[in-house]
Design an enzyme around this catalytic site. Sequence first.
Site, short mmCIF file in Angstrom:
data_model
loop_
_atom_site.label_atom_id
_atom_site.label_comp_id
_atom_site.label_asym_id
_atom_site.label_seq_id
_atom_site.Cartn_x
_atom_site.Cartn_y
_atom_site.Cartn_z
N LYS A 77 0.85 -1.20 0.00
CA LYS A 77 0.00 0.00 0.00
C LYS A 77 0.88 1.25 0.00
O LYS A 77 1.93 1.28 0.66
CB LYS A 77 -0.91 -0.01 1.23
N SER A 152 -9.68 1.66 2.90
CA SER A 152 -8.84 2.45 2.02
C SER A 152 -7.77 1.64 1.29
O SER A 152 -7.13 2.14 0.38
CB SER A 152 -8.16 3.56 2.83
N SER A 176 -9.87 -0.70 7.14
CA SER A 176 -9.32 -0.48 5.80
C SER A 176 -8.59 -1.65 5.19
O SER A 176 -8.22 -1.61 4.02
CB SER A 176 -8.40 0.75 5.80
#
Length: 489
Positions: A77, A152, A176
């Site tokens: 990420k 996210s 997330s």
Amino acid sequence: MYKFSAIEIRDQFIRGDVSASAITQHYLNRIAKYDQKIGAFLSVYEEQAMMQAKQLDQKRLANQPLGKLAGIPIAIKDNILVKGEISTCGSKFLTNFKSPYQASVIEYLLAEGAVIIGKTNMDEFAMGSSTENSALQKTSNPWNLKCTPGGSSGGSAAAVAGRLSPLSLGSDTGGSVRLPASFCGVVGFKPTYGRVSRFGLVAYGSSLDQIGPLATNTADTALLMEVIGRHCPKDSTSIALGPEDYLSQFKDSIAGMKIGVPWEFLENLADEPKKIFQQSVNLMKQLGAEIVDIDLSILKYSLAVYYILATAEASTNLARFDGIRYGQRSPKAKTLEEVYDFSKEEGFGAEVKRRILLGTYVLSAGYQDAYYKKAQKVRTLILRSYKEAFAKCDLIASPVSPFAAFEIGAIKDPLQMYLEDIYTIGINLAGLPAVSIPNGFSKDGKPMGLQLIGAQKHDREVLNAAHILEKSLAFHPAIPELVKEETSA
């Protein structure tokens, strides 16, 4: 190749059945072929990944020790720092920001032979539940390109679901990792707060953030936790626990285990997700677990508490992005004050601004007692409620989300979007470990997830139970039609 688990890929490499270079090239080819439609990756480290793979091949030929993740590609990420590489956090503000240092988890991955294949898309500064808040590109769900992958960590989940990478790392502040795992039909694990180092993770809510793994199955997830779950002296919130064996300690039954279900909190769940969740509860009973009704009614306040505390921490953490120390500097600025104001105005997206404003408001002199301090008190009550629940049960089960993946652009109201996290945020407020595993599909073919929650530091027990359920669900990691190929070459 893409149909194999990460553990199978590693074992094939160690045996010499396939080279790390061939494994890495296979996934780079898949990214080139499919990611134009999915949009999971913000950057692909083609040269660096192949260089790492060739070094691993040389080590194997020289009979040198190989790590637990030897030859396995992994996606990261874009709020986890890789030294010398751009880390955007999904924001225009950091479009050209190159990390001057390495996150601890990246050091651990490289030491165990993982191949860093690229950085994945995310909601800007991890603020969002659909990855629609990324300022850089759209990410679609591999199961249905019209739908969001969740957020996210949507890029990390989409990369694994699309078999563009066997493993990925995300971060979980209020769901997330678990929410996109549920939407994309993969496994996502949020460890106990402090179990995985946050050094090198760009902070959103420092008391809530936790890096977590995503994979196609629980065994691969556990393997990744064996590598990244350890004490880190660079992180003051790191728990003083060393690496832990997960896979070798897994038991093969949940018989006699008490599973708590907060039925009252779930009473407004829609019919379809409720039916799928009930089927999972019935399966636990069949496997010998005892289902216990627990009271977590205080979680009705969790959404309000979370969005007070998380935004307060965000407003403090994001104050450093001022156009001078970090981030893009506005060309319109003529004075120091204008540098601060214009840089943030031009660099931050609407949702980030909304949360900074809310956080600044609840921390302001006239309202801190009314909002922030009161929210901290309720957070303590939430933690107490979980402790009381775990006095009656070993694990807690719930859905991950009130619904399956929704279409991109379908939710316009921020409050409606915030409600997507209703079943996940309490876990972050209490610092607990929790996993999302696939437990079925909606009528229109969208994956849904089951959440298992453990007491603090009971990460292995959570993944162990998930592993048993996963096998019993006969949910062999399903592959979206979009990314299937006739051969596995």
